[in-house]
Design an enzyme around this catalytic site. Structure first.
Site, short mmCIF file in Angstrom:
data_model
loop_
_atom_site.label_atom_id
_atom_site.label_comp_id
_atom_site.label_asym_id
_atom_site.label_seq_id
_atom_site.Cartn_x
_atom_site.Cartn_y
_atom_site.Cartn_z
N ASP A 35 0.98 -1.42 0.97
CA ASP A 35 0.30 0.01 -0.50
C ASP A 35 0.91 1.23 -0.11
OD1 ASP A 35 -2.87 0.04 0.43
OD2 ASP A 35 -1.72 1.79 1.26
N LYS A 40 -0.81 2.86 7.42
CA LYS A 40 -2.31 2.27 7.60
C LYS A 40 -1.74 0.66 7.28
CE LYS A 40 -5.29 2.00 4.18
NZ LYS A 40 -5.31 1.58 2.87
N PHE A 155 -17.31 -10.45 -4.27
CA PHE A 155 -18.41 -9.52 -3.85
C PHE A 155 -18.63 -9.69 -2.50
CE2 PHE A 155 -18.45 -12.51 -8.09
CZ PHE A 155 -18.27 -12.44 -8.29
N LEU A 156 -17.50 -9.69 -2.25
CA LEU A 156 -17.72 -9.31 -0.62
C LEU A 156 -18.41 -8.13 0.11
CD1 LEU A 156 -15.64 -6.82 0.97
CD2 LEU A 156 -14.00 -8.97 -0.10
N LYS A 210 -19.14 -8.30 -12.35
CA LYS A 210 -19.20 -7.87 -10.96
C LYS A 210 -19.63 -6.44 -11.01
CE LYS A 210 -18.38 -6.13 -7.84
NZ LYS A 210 -17.40 -5.51 -6.23
N GLY A 263 -26.39 3.34 0.25
CA GLY A 263 -24.91 3.98 0.05
C GLY A 263 -23.80 3.35 0.02
N CYS A 266 -19.71 1.13 -2.89
CA CYS A 266 -20.20 0.29 -3.70
C CYS A 266 -21.27 0.57 -4.49
CB CYS A 266 -19.76 -0.81 -3.20
SG CYS A 266 -18.14 -0.96 -2.58
N LYS A 269 -21.46 4.01 -6.17
CA LYS A 269 -20.50 4.65 -7.08
C LYS A 269 -20.29 3.85 -8.13
CE LYS A 269 -16.72 2.39 -6.18
NZ LYS A 269 -15.95 0.94 -6.80
C1 UGA Z 1 -22.05 -4.14 -2.08
C2 UGA Z 1 -22.34 -5.60 -3.02
O1 UGA Z 1 -23.43 -6.23 -1.83
C3 UGA Z 1 -21.08 -6.86 -2.93
O2 UGA Z 1 -21.60 -8.27 -3.19
C4 UGA Z 1 -20.25 -6.14 -3.04
O3 UGA Z 1 -19.21 -7.68 -3.34
C5 UGA Z 1 -19.81 -4.88 -2.49
O4 UGA Z 1 -20.90 -3.62 -3.40
C6 UGA Z 1 -18.65 -4.38 -3.40
O5 UGA Z 1 -18.76 -3.69 -4.41
O6 UGA Z 1 -17.46 -3.89 -2.70
P1 UGA Z 1 -21.44 -3.51 0.24
O7 UGA Z 1 -21.24 -1.83 -0.46
O8 UGA Z 1 -20.31 -3.85 1.24
O9 UGA Z 1 -21.29 -4.69 -0.74
O10 UGA Z 1 -23.24 -3.41 0.81
P2 UGA Z 1 -24.79 -4.16 0.77
O11 UGA Z 1 -24.97 -5.05 1.57
O12 UGA Z 1 -25.20 -4.29 -0.87
O13 UGA Z 1 -25.33 -2.86 0.86
C7 UGA Z 1 -25.67 -1.54 0.07
C8 UGA Z 1 -26.61 -0.68 1.06
O14 UGA Z 1 -27.51 -0.76 0.16
C9 UGA Z 1 -26.63 -0.13 2.27
O15 UGA Z 1 -26.46 1.20 2.29
C10 UGA Z 1 -27.62 -1.04 2.74
O16 UGA Z 1 -28.04 -0.85 4.26
C11 UGA Z 1 -28.27 -0.28 1.74
N1 UGA Z 1 -29.67 -1.91 1.30
C12 UGA Z 1 -29.09 -3.38 1.61
C13 UGA Z 1 -30.65 -1.05 1.90
O17 UGA Z 1 -31.29 -0.39 1.42
N2 UGA Z 1 -32.16 -2.67 1.56
C14 UGA Z 1 -31.93 -3.44 0.92
O18 UGA Z 1 -32.51 -4.24 0.55
C15 UGA Z 1 -30.44 -4.17 1.32
#
Ligand code: UGA
Length: 439
Positions: A35, A40, A155-156, A210, A263, A266, A269
């Protein structure tokens, strides 16, 4: 656990790279994390997680103690690696919806002179389709060699990053090289032992998988949020509706939680970058719907602010408590957090906004120093005029509406995530509203 014993470099040690490094080392590989941020790197080398992610610190410390993991700022150290993962951030460009790939180019320029001749370069950041080919061209120009860059999207989910890395739903590998496929199968043997599907495809398809997955998830959330607006106007209940449609296995009940919307670093954007990349490729019409997905999402935040104004008539000088600052529970990430966006809008309308979060207060304060923060959940409600529940940390579900009702000035609650027990709060004398719920 199966030991895989590859020598791996991970370039970029944010949520994605640091977690990948620790889990690959845990699986027996020799891993070096690179990094540009010395602070960090020092923190990681001393076993301190630079961000809150459940289980991460324990896995990090275990991997460091085993001698299988090290972090560095020196790009020369990638020379020993057989497999090099590129995991740097690809945020949104300032003033533009496209992805900013500058961290990719500086990472590539830094590592290219040090790559072993037989090294396998694998991209893992979220990028517009076509990026792998550009990386390959740049590395080959710089080295005069013939590397074939593979793509292995991640996909984490934040908050579940360790289990998603140890045990993902699927492993996607974009490569046409049999040797790269063999090496990556070897690396992922512990996952393959757990019968996790591995899909081998060409590079552009892997890149597109992705962004398409994230675009679909965002669309699903905005779909239910759009319906929540109709449900509210029609006197219907969005939670009951989502449960009913979600039982159809073709629809599924995940990602159908209506509320203040998505929000984080990921989904927002990534859909914007997908729109931009679709336009560049000449398919603007096909990605136009994602602009609507984005707008529905933003409108949810506005709907909460409008509801707050309606409930209090005049926000000026009113004490408002916002429960949650992180973009989702079990994370301290406040990037594009709906909760903080709403909190900030209420502040601009003259409210005295007090924000609580179990883990994200420091990152929230750095982003919005003008808001007030309070880590004491028992004291925050004193004399408050409105409570907004905007990030669904489990502790908020255990709040006692009777006790809180006795110290607030005005027992009014907006549940922006529709997960609190409305009946219990109402029975304790609270006026409770949700998005897509009956008043
Ligand atoms: C997301 C994807 O789910 C992952 O699979 C992907 O790998 C990741 O982006 C990435 O591109 O690195 P993440 O940003 O950690 O993961 O969060 P999510 O669990 O997807 O939630 C995203 C937002 O949606 C949160 O603000 C959550 O509160 C909101 N959300 C989620 C809702 O408003 N309603 C829902 O039913 C589910």
């Amino acid at each position: 656990m199966t030991s895989t014993n590859s020598t791996v470099a991970v370039v970029g040690c944010g949520y994605l790279g640091a977690v990948l490094s620790a889990v690959l080392a845990e699986q027996g590989n020799q891993v070096i994390g690179l990094d540009v941020d010395q602070a960090k790197v020092s923190q990681l080398n001393s076993g301190i997680a630079p961000f809150f992610e459940p289980e991460f610190q324990d896995v990090l410390q275990g991997a460091l103690a085993s001698g299988k993991l090290n972090f560095t700022v020196d790009p020369k150290e990638v020379s020993a690696a057989q497999i090099i993962f590129i995991c740097v951030g690809t945020p949104q460009q300032a003033g533009n919806s496209a992805a900013d790939l500058s961290q990719i180019w500086s990472a590539v320029d830094a590592i290219a002179p040090h790559l072993a001749e037989s090294a396998i370069v694998v991209g893992r950041s979220t990028v517009p389709v076509g990026t792998a080919a550009k990386i390959e061209q740049r590395i080959n120009q710089k080295t005069g060699r013939n590397y074939q860059v593979a793509w292995n999207p991640e996909f984490l989910r934040e908050g579940l990053a360790i289990s998603d890395t140890r045990c993902p739903d699927r492993i996607v590998i974009g490569t046409t090289s049999a040797e790269v496929e063999r090496e990556l199968r070897k690396l992922y043997q512990p996952q393959l032992d757990k019968q996790i599907p591995i899909l081998i495809m060409d590079v552009p398809t892997a890149e597109l998988v992705k962004v398409s997955a994230n675009a679909f998830l965002a669309t699903k959330i905005s779909f239910i949020n759009a319906v929540s607006e109709i449900a509210e106007l029609a006197g219907a209940d969005i939670v009951a509706l989502a449960e009913a449609i979600g039982l159809d296995p073709r629809i599924g009940n995940k990602f159908l939680a209506a509320g203040v919307g998505f929000g984080g670093g990921c989904l927002p954007k990534d859909i914007r970058a997908f729109i931009s990349s679709g336009e560049e490729l000449g398919a603007a019409e096909s990605v136009k719907f994602l602009t609507e997905v984005d707008q529905i999402n933003t409108r949810q935040r506005t709907r909460v602010v409008t509801l707050a104004k309606k409930l209090l008539t005049d926000l000026s000088g009113k004490k408002v408590v916002v429960l949650g600052a992180a973009f989702k529970p079990n994370s301290d990430d406040v990037r594009d957090s709906p909760a903080l966006d709403v909190a900030h809008s209420l502040h601009l309308l003259g409210a005295q906004v007090f924000v609580h979060d179990p883990k994200a207060i420091e990152s929230a304060r750095a982003r919005f120093p003008e808001l007030s923060y309070q880590s004491d959940l028992a004291a925050i409600f004193q004399d408050c005029d409105l409570v907004l529940h905007l990030t669904e940390w489990s502790i908020y579900r255990e709040l006692d509406p009777v006790a809180i009702g006795s110290i607030v000035r005005n027992p009014v609650l907006i549940d922006g995530r529709n997960v609190l027990d409305f009946g219990k709060w109402r029975a304790a004398g609270w006026q409770v509203s949700g998005l897509g719920k009956k008043a």
